[in-house]
Design a protein around this motif. Structure first.
Motif, PDB file in Angstrom:
ATOM      1  N   PHE A  82       0.955  -0.886  -0.223  1.00 16.96           N
ATOM      2  CA  PHE A  82      -0.310   0.521   0.165  1.00 16.96           C
ATOM      3  C   PHE A  82       1.016   1.401  -0.296  1.00 16.96           C
ATOM      4  O   PHE A  82       1.620   1.184   0.663  1.00 16.96           O
ATOM      5  CB  PHE A  82      -0.555   0.094   1.263  1.00 16.96           C
ATOM      6  N   ILE A  83       0.414   1.917  -0.890  1.00 13.29           N
ATOM      7  CA  ILE A  83       1.340   3.212  -0.922  1.00 13.29           C
ATOM      8  C   ILE A  83      -0.081   4.502  -0.590  1.00 13.29           C
ATOM      9  O   ILE A  83      -0.668   4.709  -0.760  1.00 13.29           O
ATOM     10  CB  ILE A  83       1.559   3.350  -1.968  1.00 13.29           C
ATOM     11  N   GLN A  84       0.551   5.488  -0.196  1.00 12.45           N
ATOM     12  CA  GLN A  84      -0.700   7.081   0.816  1.00 12.45           C
ATOM     13  C   GLN A  84       0.280   7.271  -1.189  1.00 12.45           C
ATOM     14  O   GLN A  84       0.795   8.501  -0.440  1.00 12.45           O
ATOM     15  CB  GLN A  84      -0.392   7.788   1.797  1.00 12.45           C
ATOM     16  N   MET A  87       0.616  11.901  -0.454  1.00  9.36           N
ATOM     17  CA  MET A  87       1.623  12.115   0.178  1.00  9.36           C
ATOM     18  C   MET A  87       2.529  12.830  -0.377  1.00  9.36           C
ATOM     19  O   MET A  87       2.920  12.145  -1.095  1.00  9.36           O
ATOM     20  CB  MET A  87       1.695  11.786   1.022  1.00  9.36           C
ATOM     21  N   ASP A  88       2.734  13.970  -0.187  1.00  9.63           N
ATOM     22  CA  ASP A  88       3.951  14.453  -1.595  1.00  9.63           C
ATOM     23  C   ASP A  88       4.609  15.636  -0.690  1.00  9.63           C
ATOM     24  O   ASP A  88       3.892  17.115  -0.376  1.00  9.63           O
ATOM     25  CB  ASP A  88       3.265  15.315  -2.411  1.00  9.63           C
ATOM     26  N   ALA A  89       5.937  15.266   0.551  1.00 13.54           N
ATOM     27  CA  ALA A  89       5.937  16.346   1.083  1.00 13.54           C
ATOM     28  C   ALA A  89       7.723  16.552  -0.017  1.00 13.54           C
ATOM     29  O   ALA A  89       8.451  17.028   0.732  1.00 13.54           O
ATOM     30  CB  ALA A  89       6.494  16.329   2.098  1.00 13.54           C
ATOM     31  N   PHE A  94      11.954  15.308   1.472  1.00 11.58           N
ATOM     32  CA  PHE A  94      11.373  13.571   1.180  1.00 11.58           C
ATOM     33  C   PHE A  94      10.871  12.874   0.375  1.00 11.58           C
ATOM     34  O   PHE A  94      10.697  13.709  -0.736  1.00 11.58           O
ATOM     35  CB  PHE A  94      10.170  13.281   2.617  1.00 11.58           C
ATOM     36  N   LYS A  95      10.889  12.239   0.312  1.00  8.70           N
ATOM     37  CA  LYS A  95      11.213  11.023  -1.085  1.00  8.70           C
ATOM     38  C   LYS A  95       9.468  11.299  -1.568  1.00  8.70           C
ATOM     39  O   LYS A  95       8.565  11.290  -0.864  1.00  8.70           O
ATOM     40  CB  LYS A  95      11.304   9.827  -1.040  1.00  8.70           C
ATOM     41  N   LYS A  96       9.169  11.139  -3.033  1.00 10.95           N
ATOM     42  CA  LYS A  96       7.317  10.751  -3.468  1.00 10.95           C
ATOM     43  C   LYS A  96       7.218   9.384  -2.106  1.00 10.95           C
ATOM     44  O   LYS A  96       7.856   9.211  -1.847  1.00 10.95           O
ATOM     45  CB  LYS A  96       8.019  10.570  -4.874  1.00 10.95           C
ATOM     46  N   PHE A  97       5.989  10.161  -1.751  1.00 16.54           N
ATOM     47  CA  PHE A  97       4.665   9.239  -1.223  1.00 16.54           C
ATOM     48  C   PHE A  97       4.457   9.069   0.365  1.00 16.54           C
ATOM     49  O   PHE A  97       4.498   8.277   1.028  1.00 16.54           O
ATOM     50  CB  PHE A  97       5.339   8.384  -2.195  1.00 16.54           C
ATOM     51  N   GLU A  98       6.473   9.748   0.346  1.00 15.01           N
ATOM     52  CA  GLU A  98       7.078   9.216   2.108  1.00 15.01           C
ATOM     53  C   GLU A  98       6.034  10.225   3.298  1.00 15.01           C
ATOM     54  O   GLU A  98       6.334  11.336   2.988  1.00 15.01           O
ATOM     55  CB  GLU A  98       8.483   9.893   2.743  1.00 15.01           C
ATOM     56  N   THR A  99       5.641   9.709   4.270  1.00 16.58           N
ATOM     57  CA  THR A  99       5.272  10.105   5.155  1.00 16.58           C
ATOM     58  C   THR A  99       6.144  11.169   6.220  1.00 16.58           C
ATOM     59  O   THR A  99       6.843  10.489   6.552  1.00 16.58           O
ATOM     60  CB  THR A  99       3.842   9.227   5.713  1.00 16.58           C
ATOM     61  N   PRO A 100       6.835  12.153   6.318  1.00 12.94           N
ATOM     62  CA  PRO A 100       7.236  13.278   7.050  1.00 12.94           C
ATOM     63  C   PRO A 100       7.996  12.721   8.534  1.00 12.94           C
ATOM     64  O   PRO A 100       6.889  12.554   8.608  1.00 12.94           O
ATOM     65  CB  PRO A 100       7.374  14.528   6.705  1.00 12.94           C
ATOM     66  N   ILE A 104       7.060   5.571   8.157  1.00 12.59           N
ATOM     67  CA  ILE A 104       6.767   3.993   7.842  1.00 12.59           C
ATOM     68  C   ILE A 104       7.054   4.498   6.467  1.00 12.59           C
ATOM     69  O   ILE A 104       7.645   5.503   6.100  1.00 12.59           O
ATOM     70  CB  ILE A 104       4.734   4.644   8.685  1.00 12.59           C
ATOM     71  N   PRO A 105       7.155   2.930   6.076  1.00 12.79           N
ATOM     72  CA  PRO A 105       7.675   3.098   5.289  1.00 12.79           C
ATOM     73  C   PRO A 105       7.275   3.326   4.061  1.00 12.79           C
ATOM     74  O   PRO A 105       5.337   3.227   3.729  1.00 12.79           O
ATOM     75  CB  PRO A 105       8.139   1.439   4.704  1.00 12.79           C
ATOM     76  N   ILE A 106       7.770   3.900   2.924  1.00  9.83           N
ATOM     77  CA  ILE A 106       6.544   4.444   1.058  1.00  9.83           C
ATOM     78  C   ILE A 106       6.042   3.625   1.152  1.00  9.83           C
ATOM     79  O   ILE A 106       4.750   3.843   1.066  1.00  9.83           O
ATOM     80  CB  ILE A 106       8.034   4.686   0.039  1.00  9.83           C
ATOM     81  N   VAL A 107       6.380   1.719   0.767  1.00 11.91           N
ATOM     82  CA  VAL A 107       5.583   0.891   0.625  1.00 11.91           C
ATOM     83  C   VAL A 107       5.234   0.026   1.779  1.00 11.91           C
ATOM     84  O   VAL A 107       6.320  -0.328   2.602  1.00 11.91           O
ATOM     85  CB  VAL A 107       6.134  -0.027  -0.649  1.00 11.91           C
ATOM     86  N   LEU A 108       4.183   0.804   2.306  1.00  9.54           N
ATOM     87  CA  LEU A 108       3.459   0.106   3.530  1.00  9.54           C
ATOM     88  C   LEU A 108       3.563  -1.792   2.805  1.00  9.54           C
ATOM     89  O   LEU A 108       2.085  -1.965   2.071  1.00  9.54           O
ATOM     90  CB  LEU A 108       2.359  -0.124   4.168  1.00  9.54           C
ATOM     91  N   GLU A 109       4.523  -2.868   3.505  1.00  3.88           N
ATOM     92  CA  GLU A 109       4.223  -4.114   3.557  1.00  3.88           C
ATOM     93  C   GLU A 109       2.727  -5.035   4.971  1.00  3.88           C
ATOM     94  O   GLU A 109       2.901  -4.710   5.682  1.00  3.88           O
ATOM     95  CB  GLU A 109       5.122  -4.755   2.890  1.00  3.88           C
TER      96      GLU A 109
END
Length: 196
Positions: A82-84, A87-89, A94-100, A104-109
């Motif tokens: 799962f990806i949010q 989320m764009d910071a 921060f990286k694309k889709f990363e929650t600052p 929490i990993p960018i790709v939630l397994e």
């Protein structure tokens, strides 16, 4: 019982079914423990959190419609990543889709793999995507990410099945309005198709 694979199954009576809309559930799920959250990540998070505290489920099952890239309309995809997607910071470094600052990993397994179904990566966001350009995810919805995150944090097994209603392209809205009503029957065959 809900059979996930040859080794894993859960009693339906101890399962919480989560839909965004009544139209996705239809009448097929009226006799079981279900909630409808309403559309969007905030509604999904609020309603699931309340339901967990009341019902104490042994399994959470999210069933819903979604856009899909590389899948056919009417296919059911088992999402395990799962990806949010909104989320764009990046402007803060921060990286694309990363929650600052969340760890929490960018790709939630998270998510059980149901035997016989294709797997997908679900991008959840508070927008109806009609011009899909991201390659990081191939299933597009508006609720699954917070559900997966809450289930993970609460240590409750999670199953996410998405009925592909459209291709997240220019005709997505028209396709969704037709296909969403077919989702409940497709889910019914998968969930209740086996003998209890």
């Amino acid at each position: 019982m809900i059979k996930i694979n040859s080794e894993t199954q859960f009693p339906i009576s101890e399962t919480l079914f989560v839909f965004a809309l009544e139209s996705e559930a239809g009448t097929a799920f009226n006799h079981i423990n279900k909630i409808t959250t309403g559309i969007g990540k905030v509604n999904a998070a609020i309603e699931l959190t309340k339901a967990i505290s009341i019902n104490k489920p042994k399994l959470i099952v999210n069933l819903g419609s979604a856009g899909g890239i590389g899948f056919s309309k009417g296919e059911i995809i088992c999402c395990t990543n799962f990806i949010q997607r909104d989320m764009d910071a990046q402007g803060l470094g921060f990286k694309k889709f990363e929650t600052p600052l969340s760890n929490i990993p960018i790709v939630l397994e998270n998510g059980l793999k149901m035997e016989g179904l294709k797997q997908g990566t679900c991008g959840s966001g508070d927008s109806f995507e009609m011009n899909h350009i991201n390659t990081e995810y191939n299933v597009i919805d508006m609720e699954a990410y917070p559900l997966a995150l809450i289930a993970l944090q609460e240590k409750i097994p999670f199953l996410c099945l998405k009925y592909i209603s459209d291709d997240a392209g220019s005709d997505a809205a028209n396709d969704w309005s037709v296909q969403v009503h077919l989702a409940s029957e497709a889910f019914k065959k998968i969930i209740f198709g086996q003998k209890d």
